[in-house]
Design an enzyme around this catalytic site. Structure first.
Site, mmCIF file in Angstrom:
data_model
loop_
_atom_site.group_PDB
_atom_site.id
_atom_site.type_symbol
_atom_site.label_atom_id
_atom_site.label_comp_id
_atom_site.label_asym_id
_atom_site.label_seq_id
_atom_site.Cartn_x
_atom_site.Cartn_y
_atom_site.Cartn_z
ATOM 1 N N ASP A 68 -0.243 8.518 11.968
ATOM 2 C CA ASP A 68 0.356 9.287 10.965
ATOM 3 C C ASP A 68 -0.770 10.617 11.121
ATOM 4 O O ASP A 68 0.003 11.819 10.600
ATOM 5 C CB ASP A 68 0.069 8.503 9.748
ATOM 6 C CG ASP A 68 -1.446 8.160 9.326
ATOM 7 O OD1 ASP A 68 -2.137 7.947 10.272
ATOM 8 O OD2 ASP A 68 -1.723 7.938 8.334
ATOM 9 N N THR A 114 -17.016 3.461 -20.879
ATOM 10 C CA THR A 114 -16.818 2.931 -19.694
ATOM 11 C C THR A 114 -15.712 3.626 -19.081
ATOM 12 O O THR A 114 -15.691 3.813 -17.892
ATOM 13 C CB THR A 114 -16.885 1.134 -19.836
ATOM 14 O OG1 THR A 114 -18.033 0.916 -20.328
ATOM 15 C CG2 THR A 114 -16.522 0.731 -18.262
HETATM 16 C C1 LIG Z 1 -6.940 6.435 8.041
HETATM 17 C C2 LIG Z 1 -5.682 5.637 7.829
HETATM 18 C C3 LIG Z 1 -6.176 4.116 7.524
HETATM 19 C C4 LIG Z 1 -5.013 6.584 6.925
HETATM 20 O O1 LIG Z 1 -3.899 5.663 6.306
HETATM 21 P P1 LIG Z 1 -2.940 5.857 4.922
HETATM 22 O O2 LIG Z 1 -4.013 6.279 3.941
HETATM 23 O O3 LIG Z 1 -2.088 7.074 5.539
HETATM 24 O O4 LIG Z 1 -2.212 4.632 4.771
HETATM 25 C C5 LIG Z 1 -4.721 5.866 9.369
HETATM 26 O O5 LIG Z 1 -4.643 7.054 9.792
HETATM 27 C C6 LIG Z 1 -5.448 4.887 10.493
HETATM 28 O O6 LIG Z 1 -5.557 3.698 10.455
HETATM 29 N N1 LIG Z 1 -6.347 5.552 11.395
HETATM 30 C C7 LIG Z 1 -6.981 5.194 12.552
HETATM 31 C C8 LIG Z 1 -8.239 5.760 12.508
HETATM 32 C C9 LIG Z 1 -8.252 7.136 12.800
HETATM 33 O O7 LIG Z 1 -7.405 7.756 12.359
HETATM 34 O O8 LIG Z 1 -9.511 7.577 13.618
HETATM 35 K K LIG Z 2 -3.681 9.104 4.271
#
Ligand SMILES: CC(C)(COP(=O)(O)O)[C@@H](O)C(=O)NCCC(=O)O
Ligand SMILES: [K+]
Ligand SMILES: Nc1ncnc2c1ncn2[C@@H]1O[C@H](COP(=O)(O)OP(=O)(O)O)[C@@H](O)[C@H]1O
Length: 244
Positions: A96, A172
């Site tokens: 992503d 809280t």
């Molecule tokens: C950091 C993430 C968990 C983000 O996932 P999301 O919040 O988009 O669901 C994903 O990009 C991922 O699994 N990354 C692998 C580790 C890295 O990018 O170094």
């Molecule tokens: K993200």
């Protein structure tokens, strides 16, 4: 016509494109995947290709099931990307994040770009003006912060997202909202300020499920587009067709 699907850790987002035109967006959970894909294919009979970017735990088979009617593509590190990957562990970089970086590189040429994706996690991705992908940061996202406070303490309730009245929380609930929301906003603005101190001439793109909530709260000027990942998926696929 193509169907792009982004499998995140919270939700699945999908969009139908023809060239650069976006026809419709669909957001659903993992258990609703099959039903949604089938409805989309029924509604848009001209779809020929299904492009998947996944960092979630959906089985590949759920998509391969459509192999007889569509060309199914899982984007991976082996595909062509329009930047030079300088990450020290390129194979563990989230697909992503690679798609976001590709979209930023193609849409905003010849400038430094910072992409902030406020999803399950908040990710920061930086591509310099020479198209070097340098890396960024990963931190817990907004919802995850509320959940973590509840799950790892004995006394804190699980609250849903709300705007804090002030930075001084007087109960809280208000303390939690201030800590989560104000903390998140200060953190993002703090990161942006660090990038600005080191680089000039750059654009900041904010995307992910919390885009609209955050956009009006940041002090820095950003380009907010909650569909940026879906649009980038379309562009990454077009780039792949031209460069494979
Ligand atoms: C950091 C993430 C968990 C983000 O996932 P999301 O919040 O988009 O669901 C994903 O990009 C991922 O699994 N990354 C692998 C580790 C890295 O990018 O170094
Ligand atoms: K993200
Ligand atoms: N209907 C919703 N369901 C879940 N999260 C939502 C919803 N609307 C907004 N959000 C926010 O979106 C974030 C998750 O963003 P999203 O981009 O869907 O994540 P991912 O790409 O990791 O699946 C959460 O922090 C949450 O605050």
């Amino acid at each position: 016509m193509i169907l792009v699907v982004d499998v995140g850790n919270t939700r699945i987002k999908a969009a139908v494109f023809e060239d650069a035109t976006l026809f419709e967006i669909f957001v659903f959970s993992k258990i609703e995947l099959q039903k949604n894909i089938e409805n989309i294919l029924k509604k848009f009979e001209k779809i020929t290709d299904l492009i998947v970017s996944s960092v979630g735990d959906v089985e590949k088979q759920s998509f391969l099931a459509y192999n007889n009617v569509l060309n199914v593509h899982f984007l991976s590190h082996e595909d062509p990307f329009p930047f030079l990957n300088r990450y020290a562990t390129p194979k563990t970089l989230g697909i992503d994040r690679m798609v976001l970086a590709a979209g930023a590189t193609l849409q905003f040429p010849n400038q430094n770009r910072l992409v902030i994706d406020a999803g399950t996690c908040v990710t920061y991705d930086f591509i310099d003006e020479e198209n070097n992908y340098l890396g960024g940061a990963i931190a817990p996202g907004l919802r995850l912060r509320y959940e973590a406070l509840h799950n790892f303490t004995a006394k804190l309730p699980l609250l849903s997202l709300e705007s804090p009245k002030d930075f001084i929380g007087t109960s809280t609930s208000e303390s939690i909202h201030s800590g989560v929301v104000n903390g998140f906003v200060y953190e993002i603005d703090g990161f942006i300020d660090e990038y600005k101190a080191r680089y000039s001439n750059f654009i900041i793109i904010l995307t992910g499920g919390d885009t609209d909530f955050l956009a009006k709260r940041l002090k820095n000027t950003i380009f907010a587009n909650s569909n940026f990942l879906l649009e980038s998926l379309n562009q990454t696929f077009q780039y792949k067709i031209k460069n494979d």
